[in-house]
Design an enzyme around this catalytic site. Structure first.
Site, PDB file in Angstrom:
ATOM      1  N   HIS A 198      46.365  38.621  54.696  1.00 44.04           N
ATOM      2  CA  HIS A 198      47.052  37.215  55.281  1.00 44.04           C
ATOM      3  C   HIS A 198      47.064  37.156  57.006  1.00 44.04           C
ATOM      4  O   HIS A 198      46.528  38.195  58.083  1.00 44.04           O
ATOM      5  CB  HIS A 198      48.555  37.155  55.449  1.00 44.04           C
ATOM      6  CG  HIS A 198      49.548  38.198  56.104  1.00 44.04           C
ATOM      7  ND1 HIS A 198      49.530  39.679  55.363  1.00 44.04           N
ATOM      8  CD2 HIS A 198      50.450  38.430  57.300  1.00 44.04           C
ATOM      9  CE1 HIS A 198      50.222  40.005  56.538  1.00 44.04           C
ATOM     10  NE2 HIS A 198      50.858  39.807  57.326  1.00 44.04           N
ATOM     11  N   HIS A 231      50.083  45.134  55.231  1.00 48.14           N
ATOM     12  CA  HIS A 231      50.478  46.658  55.632  1.00 48.14           C
ATOM     13  C   HIS A 231      50.184  47.397  54.805  1.00 48.14           C
ATOM     14  O   HIS A 231      50.267  47.400  54.043  1.00 48.14           O
ATOM     15  CB  HIS A 231      51.596  45.733  55.931  1.00 48.14           C
ATOM     16  CG  HIS A 231      52.231  44.735  57.288  1.00 48.14           C
ATOM     17  ND1 HIS A 231      51.769  44.881  58.039  1.00 48.14           N
ATOM     18  CD2 HIS A 231      52.023  43.850  56.880  1.00 48.14           C
ATOM     19  CE1 HIS A 231      51.906  43.720  58.898  1.00 48.14           C
ATOM     20  NE2 HIS A 231      52.511  42.751  58.307  1.00 48.14           N
ATOM     21  N   ARG A 290      43.825  46.263  61.197  1.00 42.56           N
ATOM     22  CA  ARG A 290      43.355  44.142  60.904  1.00 42.56           C
ATOM     23  C   ARG A 290      42.060  44.490  61.034  1.00 42.56           C
ATOM     24  O   ARG A 290      41.459  45.430  61.636  1.00 42.56           O
ATOM     25  CB  ARG A 290      44.243  44.001  62.689  1.00 42.56           C
ATOM     26  CG  ARG A 290      44.744  44.018  63.719  1.00 42.56           C
ATOM     27  CD  ARG A 290      45.349  43.766  64.712  1.00 42.56           C
ATOM     28  NE  ARG A 290      46.242  43.755  64.901  1.00 42.56           N
ATOM     29  CZ  ARG A 290      47.240  44.853  66.052  1.00 42.56           C
ATOM     30  NH1 ARG A 290      46.904  46.372  65.437  1.00 42.56           N
ATOM     31  NH2 ARG A 290      48.418  44.853  66.173  1.00 42.56           N
TER      32      ARG A 290
END
Length: 401
Positions: free
Chosen positions: A261, A96, A280
């Site tokens: 993550h 993020h 992503r």
């Protein structure tokens, strides 16, 4: 106080039964991935008593709903989003962005004329998305990079062309720069390995695990599992560079901006800044933009940021993350059966969302009294003041620090 009807998100990685069971709803055979209890405009929880989404309910009287401090600091918006998440298969390998990067990139995509629902977009809003998960059941994840030396040790003995190249790179450059180069080799569009090279690594990991010769049995097992779901994806091999994490019920982990993550399986409460910005690099059928992800990812070796609960009262512990957007507490009640006297304070102030985890409780504030049980949520506006509870079971509360 208003009861919230959470919004179900049906993603391919979700469980077919975990969330229906938690929400006491009938399963339909589809994958239920998340339920959102918040005011994010993409999927605001519904306030049935008002016939509105929570975002619209707040917008009608934001100062009363949020309180002046939150209203001023967060421009009249609820700054957090509370979810329950139920992965049955791996989520994407993701990061993020920071708040600054999100603002700049969101503005750039707006200036380029991209619609908010454009498949070319990476940024749906201008906010960062730090998050924290608290396990309700055993929860498996990958989070953060290993040290280069430890990653090189994990790669030793796999004896494939790809892992030999990665190991040589990390041995020669045992730094964050070496780790970035290794990760880029696996996910950057111009350098991604051929599917047969990735398959060879997965096969070698499985063989090493089954032979009982692995320096990290958990990661070898994970690589083999990831390849079953995402054959030929560079993220499969990237897992060898990352820390495996297991959270047992009640254990928590904070994921700051830039931390790589992937959640693998389990059931957890998740609280985050009110954003849907996800970058992503693989392990998904959704949009992948590895180049943009590489601009935001932190490759500095760091262990997973586990959050130890801090006891606030006899009944309540808090999980604190180093952010201004949210905090989370857990209150455990064991009053005599049938006793629903709301005499136990739940620390906190400002706009709160309370969610029943199990059992049944009576919640009281200046806004009245409401009963909640497993999977039921209440929004308590700032104007309602102090909150007290009674009953038997567990309640989580999301609030603003």
């Amino acid at each position: 106080m208003w009861e919230l009807d959470g919004r179900i998100q049906r993603y391919a990685w979700g469980s077919a039964d975990a969330l229906p069971r938690f929400l006491d709803r009938e399963a339909d055979g589809d994958a239920w991935a998340e339920v959102w209890f918040g005011a994010h405009p993409l999927a605001p929880a519904r306030v049935d008593a008002l016939g509105l989404g929570l975002d619209a309910a707040i917008a009608q009287d934001p100062r009363r709903m949020l309180g002046d401090p939150v209203h001023r600091s967060f421009s009249g918006r609820l700054p957090y989003l509370l979810k329950v998440i139920a992965p049955a298969r791996p989520l994407s390998l993701q990061v993020h962005p920071s708040r600054e990067h999100a603002r700049e990139s969101f503005a750039a995509e707006n200036a380029a004329g991209l619609a908010l629902d454009s498949p070319r977009r990476n940024y749906r809003d201008d906010n960062h998305k730090p998050e924290m998960v608290v396990a309700l059941e055993r929860f498996e994840a990958l989070c953060g990079f290993r040290t280069p030396r430890r990653a090189a040790a994990i790669l030793t003995g796999l004896d494939t062309e790809l892992t030999d190249r990665l190991r040589a790179l990390l041995v020669e450059h045992p730094t964050a720069h070496g780790m970035r180069a290794a990760f880029r080799t696996l996910v950057a569009p111009s350098m991604r390995p051929d599917p047969e090279h990735i398959a060879a690594v997965a096969k070698s990991c499985r063989a090493r695990y089954e032979a009982g010769e692995s320096p990290s049995p958990r990661i070898d097992r994970t690589v083999a599992m990831l390849h079953e779901h995402f054959p030929g994806d560079g993220g499969v091999v990237a897992a060898l560079l990352l820390n495996p994490v297991t959270l047992h019920p009640g254990e928590a982990m904070h994921v700051p901006a830039g931390a790589i993550h992937s959640y693998l399986s389990g059931l957890a409460v998740e609280v985050m800044a009110a954003s849907d910005n996800v970058l992503r690099a693989g392990l998904t059928g959704k949009k992948v933009d590895a180049d943009e992800m590489l601009q935001c990812v932190s490759v500095v070796a760091a262990p997973p940021l586990r959050v130890a609960p801090e006891r606030l009262t006899e009944r309540t512990v808090a999980y604190y993350a180093p952010v201004d957007d949210f905090e989370l507490s857990l209150t455990t009640l064991d009053d005599p059966p049938g006793s629903f006297q709301p005499r136990h304070p739940v620390p906190g102030s400002g706009p709160r969302i309370l969610l029943g985890i199990d059992g049944e409780a009576l919640v009281e504030s200046a806004g009245g009294r409401r009963r909640i049980g497993r999977g039921r949520a209440l929004f308590v506006p700032a104007s309602a003041g102090a909150v007290r509870v009674g009953g038997r079971g567990r309640i989580v509360q999301a609030s603003v620090p």
